[in-house]
Scaffold this motif. Structure first.
Motif, PDB file in Angstrom:
ATOM      1  N   SER A  12      29.515  44.335  58.042  1.00 38.73           N
ATOM      2  CA  SER A  12      28.500  43.652  58.838  1.00 38.73           C
ATOM      3  C   SER A  12      27.127  43.783  58.192  1.00 38.73           C
ATOM      4  O   SER A  12      26.877  44.700  57.412  1.00 38.73           O
ATOM      5  N   PRO A  13      26.189  42.889  58.530  1.00 41.12           N
ATOM      6  CA  PRO A  13      24.846  42.970  57.957  1.00 41.12           C
ATOM      7  C   PRO A  13      24.075  44.195  58.441  1.00 41.12           C
ATOM      8  O   PRO A  13      23.062  44.553  57.855  1.00 41.12           O
ATOM      9  N   ALA A  14      24.527  44.825  59.520  1.00 42.87           N
ATOM     10  CA  ALA A  14      23.911  46.055  60.006  1.00 42.87           C
ATOM     11  C   ALA A  14      24.986  47.142  60.065  1.00 42.87           C
ATOM     12  O   ALA A  14      25.480  47.508  61.143  1.00 42.87           O
ATOM     13  N   PRO A  15      25.408  47.646  58.898  1.00 42.21           N
ATOM     14  CA  PRO A  15      26.534  48.584  58.848  1.00 42.21           C
ATOM     15  C   PRO A  15      26.208  49.918  59.520  1.00 42.21           C
ATOM     16  O   PRO A  15      25.048  50.339  59.586  1.00 42.21           O
ATOM     17  N   ARG A  16      27.233  50.578  59.980  1.00 38.78           N
ATOM     18  CA  ARG A  16      27.095  51.895  60.582  1.00 38.78           C
ATOM     19  C   ARG A  16      27.694  52.924  59.623  1.00 38.78           C
ATOM     20  O   ARG A  16      28.873  52.862  59.272  1.00 38.78           O
ATOM     21  N   ILE A  17      26.844  53.857  59.199  1.00 35.66           N
ATOM     22  CA  ILE A  17      27.239  54.877  58.235  1.00 35.66           C
ATOM     23  C   ILE A  17      27.341  56.221  58.954  1.00 35.66           C
ATOM     24  O   ILE A  17      26.395  56.654  59.632  1.00 35.66           O
ATOM     25  N   GLN A  43      15.027  54.294  53.088  1.00 31.46           N
ATOM     26  CA  GLN A  43      14.243  53.532  52.131  1.00 31.46           C
ATOM     27  C   GLN A  43      15.037  52.382  51.525  1.00 31.46           C
ATOM     28  O   GLN A  43      14.518  51.275  51.371  1.00 31.46           O
ATOM     29  N   TYR A  44      16.304  52.639  51.166  1.00 32.49           N
ATOM     30  CA  TYR A  44      17.068  51.661  50.398  1.00 32.49           C
ATOM     31  C   TYR A  44      18.082  50.883  51.227  1.00 32.49           C
ATOM     32  O   TYR A  44      18.536  49.820  50.795  1.00 32.49           O
ATOM     33  N   LEU A  45      18.441  51.388  52.399  1.00 36.18           N
ATOM     34  CA  LEU A  45      19.355  50.670  53.291  1.00 36.18           C
ATOM     35  C   LEU A  45      18.782  50.667  54.705  1.00 36.18           C
ATOM     36  O   LEU A  45      19.390  51.193  55.647  1.00 36.18           O
ATOM     37  N   PRO A  46      17.596  50.085  54.878  1.00 33.91           N
ATOM     38  CA  PRO A  46      16.926  50.154  56.187  1.00 33.91           C
ATOM     39  C   PRO A  46      17.698  49.452  57.302  1.00 33.91           C
ATOM     40  O   PRO A  46      17.484  49.741  58.482  1.00 33.91           O
ATOM     41  N   GLU A  47      18.603  48.548  56.925  1.00 36.09           N
ATOM     42  CA  GLU A  47      19.361  47.824  57.938  1.00 36.09           C
ATOM     43  C   GLU A  47      20.510  48.652  58.501  1.00 36.09           C
ATOM     44  O   GLU A  47      21.083  48.312  59.551  1.00 36.09           O
ATOM     45  N   ALA A  48      20.869  49.747  57.836  1.00 37.67           N
ATOM     46  CA  ALA A  48      22.014  50.544  58.269  1.00 37.67           C
ATOM     47  C   ALA A  48      21.653  51.442  59.446  1.00 37.67           C
ATOM     48  O   ALA A  48      20.533  51.947  59.551  1.00 37.67           O
ATOM     49  N   LYS A  49      22.607  51.636  60.323  1.00 42.08           N
ATOM     50  CA  LYS A  49      22.478  52.609  61.405  1.00 42.08           C
ATOM     51  C   LYS A  49      23.233  53.860  60.976  1.00 42.08           C
ATOM     52  O   LYS A  49      24.428  53.798  60.711  1.00 42.08           O
ATOM     53  N   VAL A  50      22.521  54.972  60.898  1.00 43.01           N
ATOM     54  CA  VAL A  50      23.094  56.198  60.354  1.00 43.01           C
ATOM     55  C   VAL A  50      23.314  57.215  61.469  1.00 43.01           C
ATOM     56  O   VAL A  50      22.417  57.467  62.286  1.00 43.01           O
ATOM     57  N   PHE A  94      34.682  57.592  64.590  1.00 45.43           N
ATOM     58  CA  PHE A  94      35.658  57.089  63.637  1.00 45.43           C
ATOM     59  C   PHE A  94      35.948  55.607  63.893  1.00 45.43           C
ATOM     60  O   PHE A  94      36.177  54.832  62.965  1.00 45.43           O
ATOM     61  N   THR A  95      35.908  55.225  65.137  1.00 48.57           N
ATOM     62  CA  THR A  95      36.207  53.833  65.499  1.00 48.57           C
ATOM     63  C   THR A  95      35.035  52.901  65.223  1.00 48.57           C
ATOM     64  O   THR A  95      35.212  51.784  64.723  1.00 48.57           O
ATOM     65  N   THR A  96      33.830  53.356  65.537  1.00 52.25           N
ATOM     66  CA  THR A  96      32.673  52.454  65.529  1.00 52.25           C
ATOM     67  C   THR A  96      31.951  52.372  64.184  1.00 52.25           C
ATOM     68  O   THR A  96      31.191  51.433  63.958  1.00 52.25           O
ATOM     69  N   HIS A  97      32.151  53.331  63.299  1.00 55.30           N
ATOM     70  CA  HIS A  97      31.408  53.344  62.038  1.00 55.30           C
ATOM     71  C   HIS A  97      32.201  52.665  60.920  1.00 55.30           C
ATOM     72  O   HIS A  97      33.429  52.675  60.917  1.00 55.30           O
ATOM     73  N   ASP A  98      31.464  52.087  59.994  1.00 55.25           N
ATOM     74  CA  ASP A  98      32.058  51.298  58.915  1.00 55.25           C
ATOM     75  C   ASP A  98      32.339  52.108  57.655  1.00 55.25           C
ATOM     76  O   ASP A  98      33.180  51.721  56.836  1.00 55.25           O
TER      77      ASP A  98
END
Length: 348
Positions: A12-17, A43-50, A94-98
């Motif tokens: 997805s364009p807003a990946p979950r890490i 800094q480098y993946l601002p779109e990701a939800k960590v 485990f289910t929700t993260h990419d």
């Protein structure tokens, strides 16, 4: 970060890490891995939800991370003997993260969790900035180390099937493996890990940018340590005495390593003492002896007690452990950081 972006490209364009990090709290370097990689991800993946999945974290470290990274959620938990997540919140993660990202460390610390992730989810995972040491780390190996050339030669003599089978399987299944040193890279290449998976990434602590200027300034003022007019010294023993750190009964290996540390202690501290004496004598400025690990508070006191009285009045011994943000702010004010441990120079 390009390796992570490539692994996430079809997602997805807003990946979950899900970030597996924070191995222990008795070492500001191990604590510092996490804010370092979080800053790089911001800094480098601002779109990701960590989301941080910490291995070992206490209240003060949790509060520090929440203060500096308010957008990062945390999920606690472990897997059972069958590799299944025990806690409901971890099962949900485990289910929700990419993607599962293994952070910097002295080994693939959470290899069992990477194995659980790939078996349960089938989703990609990567390993960022680790050491994989086949020579000096395991019990029964070259306990007193050697030069880089000597260590490289020892690694080159290892058979191509030396790598632990489970670790080999976990590594081969990764989207990428980024080592923080050339010896680890050479070892994995000699073990026939596919070259396209391998690369270099600095220890995540190089990304650290957190500071606590107020707390550092308070300590510096109280001890008359003026900016650029003091040096920081961080002493250590050859091996970390983890049995003392954690209050456990020493193993045979602990006792052997303690013997090595004790044998070299006087000579090692004498080198640091010479730095102190020359700095004080030649500049008339002050010295701060401070720790990178909890046990080094006492090592620092031992160093100070061995100093001649004529210089001891210029030396400040820090009597307590601290957090990485205060350490970073302190090192930023110092003239120089002289360290026998590795992460304080990185922070500086």
């Amino acid at each position: 970060m390009k390796a992570i972006s490539s692994a996430l490209a079809p997602r997805s364009p807003a990946p979950r890490i899900l970030l597996r990090s924070s191995w222990q709290t008795v070492n500001i370097g191990d604590i510092g891995h996490t804010p370092g990689i979080l800053r790089l991800l911001e800094q480098y993946l601002p779109e990701a939800k960590v989301t941080l999945w910490p291995g070992n974290i206490d209240g003060s470290v949790r509060q520090m991370l929440a203060r500096h990274f308010p957008r990062v959620e945390m999920v606690d938990g472990d897997t059972d003997a069958a590799g299944q997540p025990i806690q409901a919140e971890l099962r949900a993660a485990f289910t929700t993260h990419d993607f599962l990202l293994h952070g910097s460390g002295p080994s693939v610390v959470a290899q069992n969790h990477l194995d659980a992730w790939r078996r349960i989810t089938g989703k990609p995972y990567g390993i960022f900035g680790v050491t994989i040491d086949p020579v000096t780390a395991p019990e029964g190996k070259a306990s007193e180390g050697g030069t880089l050339v000597q260590l490289r030669q020892q690694i080159e003599r290892l058979p191509a099937d030396h790598l632990d089978p489970l670790l080999r399987s976990v590594l081969t299944g990764a989207a990428f493996i980024l080592c923080r040193d050339s010896l680890s890279l050479g070892y994995l290449r000699s073990q026939r890990i596919p070259h396209q998976l391998l690369g270099f990434a600095s220890d995540a602590a190089f990304g650290i940018a957190i500071r606590d200027d107020a707390l550092a300034s308070e300590f510096l003022r109280a001890h008359r340590l003026e900016a650029r007019k003091f040096i920081c010294l961080i002493p250590r023993t050859r091996y970390t005495p983890y049995h003392l750190v954690h209050g456990t009964a020493p193993t045979t290996e602990d006792l052997r390593r303690q013997m090595i540390s004790d044998r070299h202690l006087e000579a090692d501290l004498a080198k640091m003492a010479e730095v102190v004496e020359r700095w004080v004598t030649e500049t008339a400025h002050r010295v701060l002896v401070c720790p990178e690990m909890t046990y080094q508070v006492d090592v620092g006191r031992t160093l100070v007690e061995r100093l001649p009285a004529r210089v001891r009045s210029k030396v400040v011994w820090r009597p307590n452990y601290w957090m990485p943000d205060e350490a970073v702010s302190t090192y930023a004010c110092a003239h120089t950081v002289v360290s026998m441990d590795n992460h304080s120079p990185i922070f500086a």
